[in-house]
Design an enzyme around this catalytic site. Sequence first.
Site, PDB file in Angstrom:
ATOM      1  N   TYR A 154      -7.051 114.112  13.708  1.00  0.00           N
ATOM      2  CA  TYR A 154      -6.389 112.816  13.583  1.00  0.00           C
ATOM      3  C   TYR A 154      -6.284 112.451  12.102  1.00  0.00           C
ATOM      4  O   TYR A 154      -7.115 112.855  11.292  1.00  0.00           O
ATOM      5  CB  TYR A 154      -7.215 111.712  14.257  1.00  0.00           C
TER       6      TYR A 154
ATOM      7  N   ASP B   4      -4.154 105.297  22.407  1.00  0.00           N
ATOM      8  CA  ASP B   4      -4.024 103.852  22.621  1.00  0.00           C
ATOM      9  C   ASP B   4      -2.625 103.343  22.307  1.00  0.00           C
ATOM     10  O   ASP B   4      -1.853 104.005  21.614  1.00  0.00           O
ATOM     11  CB  ASP B   4      -4.970 103.109  21.669  1.00  0.00           C
TER      12      ASP B   4
END
Lengths: 248, 248
Positions: free
Chosen positions: B112, B54
């Site tokens: 992540y 994103d």
Amino acid sequence: MFMKRIRLVVAYDGTNYCGWQVQPNGITIEEVLNQALSDLLGEDIKVTGASRTDSGVHSLGNVAVFDTGTRMPADKISYALNQRLPEDIVVQDSRQVPDDWHPRRCESRKTYEYRILNRRFPDPTRRRDTYFLYYGIDVEAMQKAADLLVGTHDFKSFCSANSQAEDTVRTIYACSVRKTEDIITIRVTGSGFLYNMVRIIAGTLLQAGTGKIRPEDIKEILDAKDRSAAGPTAPAHGLTMIGIQYEE
Amino acid sequence: MFMKRIRLVVAYDGTNYCGWQVQPNGITIEEVLNQALSDLLGEDIKVTGASRTDSGVHSLGNVAVFDTGTRMPADKISYALNQRLPEDIVVQDSRQVPDDWHPRRCESRKTYEYRILNRRFPDPTRRRDTYFLYYGIDVEAMQKAADLLVGTHDFKSFCSANSQAEDTVRTIYACSVRKTEDIITIRVTGSGFLYNMVRIIAGTLLQAGTGKIRPEDIKEILDAKDRSAAGPTAPAHGLTMIGIQYEE
């Protein structure tokens, strides 16, 4: 109007500033603080800083003082001031100090860190606060060289040739070099530092780390009392002022 | 012309980009890579990325492939490409892979990290890659909640309501929460992640850390299979894609 003296602890990302001290060529931390404080308090405020950091150098804990007639409680000034500061300058603490307290005239210990990112390719998320080097560096050799800087010495060799400083004797209390993952951190605490001193220390320790000098050469470099004996001045963006401890 | 397939490992500071995927509203990582590769190789290159991160999300190791007829050795492409890329995108590795290798169709483990800066005032030098929170956070409660996410579950509650995903079952192999100095790091490794899944996990674990939910509530949140059962989507800038491990 009763005046009082307020001490600020100031953190900043120095990337977008021409250093601490007000100057004609660009925007500085001092100038932004003066403007935000003057707007907040409705007085003409001028701060006095402890460390006049260079263009591009960062800080987690520089110290500044100013005098004000405000009735705002000292500890609330940090919160109100941060509302008016850009996001790359953040005041960490504000408190009242005695009227004669001066950030450069009190005994203190200043700590700086110089960070080297040592890997094959740059890490774009650390490009602003680390100096990137891809070649092999011997951290143990750097630590051996660093050990020889500790103590009270004439650091004339580690002072920018442009400096006007007459007394170049300083005391380094500690100087450590450690590697965590791919970042080598030189951490140095001293009674005070000459112009560009930490960056010249970093440039010289790196010469020990790459075998360009032997760790024991530090003694001769100190003895030379000549800027050209030491290594190059490492780039500003790897340097962060960590904080200042005052004797109370 | 013999074509070959090249795999890149790509790191970036996502601050100034509208995410990975090409889109009309702003500049993206994919677009900058396509342009730099096309210029470098003199062909019209279009990369295919593993993770379409994103806007504002960072990466240390996203993966992309492209096909080229170049004679340039695969391992030299990284160096040549980095000369043409802006300093906030750095290719970490380039190598040839089989012609049918696809970064989203191979079995992989993605990792992540979501980072929270937890202290009284923001640190301006970490403002780009950490989410700042000043209030007290119980890291142990976060870890207890994180433990309940590990395994194969239907993560529909942890998927953006805007997602079109039909199969919302994913496997989380590990999810740790640790605090080092003033940074809380949530590190999560999984078979794949739904749209906004890591940021919703971060927002929900933070609710456990502040006592808004109990760690054991995670079970009910998973069972609900409803986005509104989970916590808010934590801000993009705290998220960094660490890397992808492929089964060879």
